[in-house]
Write an enzyme that holds these catalytic residues in place. Structure first.
Site, PDB file in Angstrom:
ATOM      1  N   SER A 145       0.851  -1.187   0.000  1.00 27.93           N
ATOM      2  CA  SER A 145       0.000   0.000   0.000  1.00 27.93           C
ATOM      3  C   SER A 145       0.883   1.231   0.000  1.00 27.93           C
ATOM      4  CB  SER A 145      -0.905   0.019   1.237  1.00 27.93           C
ATOM      5  OG  SER A 145      -1.566   1.263   1.363  1.00 27.93           O
TER       6      SER A 145
ATOM      7  N   TYR B 104      -1.954   0.678  10.532  1.00 27.54           N
ATOM      8  CA  TYR B 104      -1.889   0.181   9.154  1.00 27.54           C
ATOM      9  C   TYR B 104      -0.566   0.560   8.511  1.00 27.54           C
ATOM     10  CZ  TYR B 104      -3.523  -0.996   4.453  1.00 27.54           C
ATOM     11  OH  TYR B 104      -3.672  -1.555   3.201  1.00 27.54           O
TER      12      TYR B 104
END
Length: 236
Positions: free
Chosen positions: A132, A145
């Site tokens: 990501s 995250y």
């Protein structure tokens, strides 16, 4: 299954980017093994693309070992299973959410890669880790995250270093904002909060990432795409 067909394993394949990867690879001639927890959804997709559905939780050591033992051959592993939970500040961090993100994104990727490594090496195979932009750029509320995806990035790079002289290629693909159920899961079913993430923006679609995976997997064995950052045009 024909002997000359290559086998691709895609985790988190029941929806979103994982489903798109499975569909794109199948359309390109791969035999796809779709792995995820939601078996009913997996079976529907597998039937449509001529693949095979296997219920699998990548946070379960024994389940991953059993999956690898029963799989046999593997030419491509797409480590896509993962996700985010919450947008808490560090001082308000929910430790269970952090544990889930680490166990799913980092240890899940580790479990699958380690378990399938013998088959991948035998096949001159390829590992594609779905990271990501969060693994490159920290943001407020994203610490858990961010930490998990930074972990995936570090692991991808180390695996590349450790295996550069072996018959294995390693690629990390880092998407930006992709309009899937990612935010719905992050906000634990809050549809309004999830909708606001994407409203009025140029969002990537899961199929865009699926096409990137398909392309990387189609390249000859002497070509390794180390990293790829894919962003919607309005995200910088």
């Amino acid at each position: 299954m024909k002997n000359n067909q290559k086998i691709a394993v895609v985790t988190g394949a029941s929806a979103g980017i994982g489903e798109a990867c499975a569909r794109a690879l199948a359309a390109d001639g791969w035999t796809v093994v779709l792995a995820a927890r939601r078996l009913e959804r997996l079976e529907k997709i597998a039937a449509e693309i001529g693949g095979r559905a296997v219920q699998l939780d990548v946070t379960d050591d024994q389940a991953v070992e059993k999956f690898a033992a029963e799989l046999g051959a593997c030419d491509l592993l797409v480590n896509n299973a993962g996700g985010a939970r919450g947008l808490d500040a560090i001082e308000d961090a929910n430790l269970e959410d952090w544990r889930w993100m680490y166990d799913t994104n980092v240890l899940g990727t580790l479990r699958m890669t380690k378990a399938l490594m013998p088959a991948l090496l035998e096949a001159n195979g390829l590992v594609i880790n779905i990271g990501s932009v969060a693994g490159r750029v920290p943001y407020v509320g994203g610490a858990g995250y961010n930490a998990a995806k930074h972990g995936v990035a570090a692991m991808s790079r180390v695996l590349r270093l450790e295996t550069h002289d072996k018959p294995l290629r390693v690629c990390e693909i880092d998407p930006g904002r992709v309009e899937t159920d990612f935010s719905l899961l992050r906000f634990k079913g809050d549809e309004e909060r999830a909708r606001q993430v994407y409203e009025g923006k140029l969002n990537l679609q899961a199929e865009d990432i699926g096409e990137a995976v398909r392309w990387v997997a189609s390249l000859p064995a002497h070509v390794n795409i180390d990293t790829m950052l894919i962003m919607p045009a309005d995200q910088v």
